[in-house]
Design an enzyme around this catalytic site. Structure first.
Site, PDB file in Angstrom:
ATOM      1  N   ARG A 125     -17.357 -29.901   1.832  1.00 24.81           N
ATOM      2  CA  ARG A 125     -17.231 -29.427   3.215  1.00 24.81           C
ATOM      3  C   ARG A 125     -16.361 -28.176   3.252  1.00 24.81           C
ATOM      4  O   ARG A 125     -16.650 -27.214   3.968  1.00 24.81           O
ATOM      5  CB  ARG A 125     -16.637 -30.505   4.125  1.00 24.81           C
TER       6      ARG A 125
ATOM      7  N   ASP B 277     -25.575 -10.715  17.820  1.00 26.70           N
ATOM      8  CA  ASP B 277     -26.598 -11.561  17.203  1.00 26.70           C
ATOM      9  C   ASP B 277     -27.629 -10.634  16.569  1.00 26.70           C
ATOM     10  O   ASP B 277     -28.359  -9.938  17.266  1.00 26.70           O
ATOM     11  CB  ASP B 277     -27.244 -12.458  18.257  1.00 26.70           C
TER      12      ASP B 277
ATOM     13  N   TYR C 196     -30.658 -16.110  24.453  1.00 30.71           N
ATOM     14  CA  TYR C 196     -31.303 -17.289  23.897  1.00 30.71           C
ATOM     15  C   TYR C 196     -30.875 -18.529  24.686  1.00 30.71           C
ATOM     16  O   TYR C 196     -29.696 -18.718  24.978  1.00 30.71           O
ATOM     17  CB  TYR C 196     -30.928 -17.419  22.417  1.00 30.71           C
TER      18      TYR C 196
ATOM     19  N   LYS D 159     -34.411 -18.222  10.803  1.00 27.20           N
ATOM     20  CA  LYS D 159     -35.482 -17.274  11.093  1.00 27.20           C
ATOM     21  C   LYS D 159     -35.779 -16.381   9.875  1.00 27.20           C
ATOM     22  O   LYS D 159     -36.229 -16.879   8.853  1.00 27.20           O
ATOM     23  CB  LYS D 159     -35.107 -16.440  12.323  1.00 27.20           C
TER      24      LYS D 159
END
Length: 385
Positions: free
Chosen positions: A45, A169, A97, A194
């Site tokens: 982690r 972004d 978004y 994406k």
């Protein structure tokens, strides 16, 4: 701009074995020589060699100090908002978004963080929205889904003058086409789901911070909150990046041809694509991005939900699905899909009309994609007012 050679040779050869492919360190923990004495890794982690390679790669590609990989794009957005405290304010792009809108309004507003949504392609509106409490300006450029372009350099100056962070972004453009940190941004975010992954087979998010101190704070939140990217998914993103340069060239080339075709069809009202000379922000797009990218949006003369649903339900090559940036072309209806969480009035005010349709151009031939769209568009009976 980033070259294919730079991109390919930013991916390291494994120093331990000489493996040309980055190894997948599929482990949760690491043996220590003594308590607190290790080889730089203690628990996956906190850090993992495969994820660390991806993070270093993305920092290099975006020309930043610190890269961080998260379990999703929204997890990456969440980490950025955690830089703020109650009473702080965000100026965010209005054509945003839907997932980011939901996170900002339904989650963080209850903790006293206020969000002002403005058309960030208008510099005067950006400057007017800033208050003494504004600590973050949030851009998507191009925006999702109407593909507005914001002037990153100009807004970076506004942010600096007001002691705000600027986060961009960069999902639609990728570092191949656009590098916001070199234009003055402080943080870059990607939904690596994406184009970076590129094959519709993973969920991931990336942050890159220009400043080491901001990067260290984001790293703290990544570890403390735990939404990290798994080793195998990290490897998938690295593998996707290996062909990113070639894919973005093809996506962009084909998208321009499809966009040009759509402008000629009588059933189409508006076409939104930064690579078109008719795009209102075309000149700014040319100065900060290499091409128009692989996403197109368009609205219909029959501006109804029913007309859009009928179209997106009847294409053959364009698959009706959420997301974008993969090798297969996708079609979506934002009003019913990606932007459904945004109230109707706000959605329409931001330019997301009822008939707006978004295309993610894949790696098929342009002629085939145009024929697929034509087969549906040609059957539309136009209702003239």
């Amino acid at each position: 701009m980033l070259s294919a050679t730079q991109l390919i040779h930013s991916i390291p050869v494994d120093p331990l074995t000489g493996a040309i492919s980055v190894p997948i360190y599929q482990t949760s923990t690491f043996v220590q020589e003594a308590p607190g004495v290790n080889k730089g890794f203690d628990y996956s982690r906190s850090n993992n060699p495969t994820r660390a390679t991806l993070e270093e790669l993305m920092a290099k590609l975006e020309f930043g100090a610190t890269g961080l990989a998260f379990a999703s794009g929204l997890a990456a957005i969440d980490a950025v908002v955690k830089l703020l405290k109650s009473g702080d304010e965000i100026v965010a792009v209005d054509d945003i978004y839907g997932g980011a809108y939901r996170l900002f309004t339904a989650v963080y507003e209850q903790y006293g963080i206020k969000v002002h949504f403005v058309d960030t392609s208008d510099l005067e509106k950006v400057a007017a929205a800033i208050t003494p409490n504004t600590k973050l300006i949030w851009l998507e450029t191009p925006t999702n889904p109407t593909l507005k372009i914001s002037d990153i350099s100009a807004i970076a100056k506004i942010a600096k003058a007001n002691n705000c962070l600027l986060c961009v972004d960069n999902t639609f453009a990728t570092p191949v086409l656009q590098q916001p940190l070199l234009l003055g941004a402080d943080i870059v975010i990607h939904s690596a789901t994406k184009y970076l992954g590129g094959h519709s087979d993973l969920i991931a998010g990336i942050l890159v911070a220009k400043d080491e101190q901001v990067g260290a704070r984001l790293k703290f939140f990544q570890n403390a909150c735990g939404a990290v990217l798994a080793p195998f998914d990290s490897w998938l993103v690295i593998r996707g990046i290996e062909t990113l340069h070639l894919r973005m060239k093809h996506h962009s080339r084909t998208a321009l041809k499809v966009a040009q075709y759509l402008t000629t069809h009588p059933a189409v009202a508006e076409v939104y694509y930064p690579g078109l000379l008719t795009h209102p922000n075309h000149s700014i797009a040319l100065t900060q991005s290499k091409t128009g990218g692989g996403i197109i949006s368009f609205s219909l003369v029959n501006d109804t939900n029913e007309a859009a649903v009928d179209l997106v339900s009847n294409t053959q090559l364009f698959k009706l699905a959420e997301s974008l940036g993969g090798i297969k072309s996708l079609v979506s209806h934002p009003a019913n899909m990606t932007h459904k969480s945004i109230p109707v009035e706000k959605r329409r005010a931001a330019g997301v009309s009822d008939s707006l349709i978004r295309l993610s151009i894949g790696l098929e031939e342009a002629e085939d994609l145009i024929a697929d769209l034509a087969s549906v568009l040609d059957s539309i009976k136009i209702n003239k007012k």
